[in-house]
Design an enzyme around this catalytic site. Structure first.
Site, PDB file in Angstrom:
ATOM      1  N   CYS A 102      52.194  45.384 -40.532  1.00 51.68           N
ATOM      2  CA  CYS A 102      51.503  46.787 -40.682  1.00 51.68           C
ATOM      3  C   CYS A 102      50.171  46.492 -41.164  1.00 51.68           C
ATOM      4  O   CYS A 102      49.695  45.713 -42.170  1.00 51.68           O
ATOM      5  CB  CYS A 102      51.972  47.617 -41.722  1.00 51.68           C
ATOM      6  N   HIS A 144      56.836  52.974 -35.489  1.00 51.71           N
ATOM      7  CA  HIS A 144      56.262  52.648 -36.508  1.00 51.71           C
ATOM      8  C   HIS A 144      55.213  53.453 -37.026  1.00 51.71           C
ATOM      9  O   HIS A 144      54.926  54.083 -37.960  1.00 51.71           O
ATOM     10  CB  HIS A 144      55.500  51.082 -36.302  1.00 51.71           C
TER      11      HIS A 144
HETATM   12 NI    NI Z   1      51.590  50.566 -40.007  1.00 51.83          NI
END
Ligand code: NI
Length: 180
Positions: A102, A144
């Site tokens: 991320c 996500h």
């Molecule tokens: Ni992310």
């Protein structure tokens, strides 16, 4: 604040990725009431930031604009661009575990279990309803980013072992964070 006010308040020429533990990453994001030119400009800027930071997906909250908008390019090809306004999952099937990162958690990668197949309903940048069947990595990226729309982060999906393994890196991010 309405979604339009949030976008109007953003400095769209100078967007950058906010990192954990920035509190904006924890907000439940506001649905877009209208899909106008400002939303298109925000999406375009987000794609620029995402490609520049070598990401395959980015949610608006990650540039500090807490509205339900995400962009993605699962193949990391400039021609492969997904933009979803107010997305929701309407069907899902199967499970798959894969390593995931991320942009708001630099250097942290861990295995996360997600749905293998999802059907998404959303609006496109013309404000038209769209329906997409996604599988494998593309499905993973969108799931996500959709987590970000509800303030759910990688750290919430990690198992106890992964949390332990990344304890130092997480502590460092917390120490580096200058709140305000
Ligand atoms: Ni992310």
């Amino acid at each position: 604040m309405s979604s339009a006010e949030k976008i109007a308040a953003a400095d769209l020429a100078n967007l950058s990725v906010v990192r954990y533990p920035d509190p904006r990453l924890r907000e439940v994001c506001t649905p877009l009431e209208v899909v106008d030119e400002a939303v298109g400009v925000l999406a375009e800027r987000m794609l620029e930031v995402m490609f520049a930071d070598r990401g395959v997906g980015l949610a608006a909250a990650q540039v500090g604009v807490t509205v339900r908008l995400l962009v993605a390019s699962p193949s990391f090809d400039e021609g492969d661009r997904i933009v979803l306004v107010n997305p929701r999952i309407v069907a899902e099937d199967g499970w798959e575990e894969m390593e995931e990162g991320c942009l708001s958690f630099p250097q942290i990668f861990c295995k996360i279990k997600r749905r293998k197949i999802v059907t998404i309903e959303a609006l496109d940048l013309a404000g038209q309803p769209i329906r997409e069947d996604l599988e494998g990595f593309a499905a993973r990226v969108v799931q996500h980013e959709m987590d970000h729309l509800d303030g759910r982060l990688l750290v919430d999906r990690m198992g106890q072992l992964a949390k332990l393994a990344h304890r130092q890196a997480l502590k460092q991010l917390e120490a580096d964070f200058v709140g305000g």
